[in-house]
Design an enzyme around this catalytic site. Sequence first.
Site: not given
Ligand code: PEP
Length: 258
Positions: A11-13, A97, A99, A169, A175, A215, A236-237
């Site tokens: 997920n490149w957000k 998600h 967010e 999640e 994050g 994470s 994500g990250g």
């Molecule tokens: C996400 O936003 O779906 C996510 C899991 O982010 P991160 O891996 O950065 O925690």
Amino acid sequence: MTSRRPLIAGNWKLHKTLAESRELARAIASHVGSGLACEVVVGPVATSLAAVKNTLAGSAVGLAAQNTHWEDSGAFTGELSPVLLLDVGCGHCIIGHSERRQLFGETDAGVRKKVAALLVHKVVPILCVGESLEQREAGQTLDVVLGQVEAATEGLDAVALGPLVIAYEPIWAIGTGRTAKAEDAQEVHGAIRARLAELKGESWADSVRILYGGSVKPSNADELLAQPDVDGALVGGASLSPDNFIPIIDAGVRRAES
Ligand code: PEP
């Protein structure tokens, strides 16, 4: 060998220009080639979907959108639809998600409509669910997560839900660098599968891939993916650089071959 094919989704957000998206997609495509034992998809920003699709041509890496509206078309300024996602080559779409739920007012009812609309158009929803830190500390994790799963799938039977993917999640792990302990993730994943079996039937529930997100990084991916009900990762990250994402893909391959 596990029967559910692991899925590693990036997920490149709201990150990466067109040129940066192409570069990242090229590196992932060259690692995955014509296919690995685990499935891999990447979710760029909407403005890069077409370019990334072109870059991925000839590789087995799939394309995911990060959101959709539920209607096919109409007076919905700023929105995308499942029809347009299919048109640009998306096989998957992240839905609900945290967010979007927290920052953009997305509700369980809207999430359900999006899931249903995507399934009609044969785009695989990656349905995100997860509890906040306050909810976890108050012992409400399973109530919250199972409630979100129920709400998003209400009125849809196993046939309609077909290829649905769920991503657990925990919001406090997204994050933040904090990851759920592998056993805690397994407890929630197992509870999701058990509830799906009650609601939609055991054979479909057994086939559903439940990803962990929060994470995930190269150093914790194997341990998380070793859990029986953790069928992949939503990342994500660590999906923003090949140096981090490729080792997580490789952990998915190990899971598939274990
Ligand atoms: C996400 O936003 O779906 C996510 C899991 O982010 P991160 O891996 O950065 O925690």
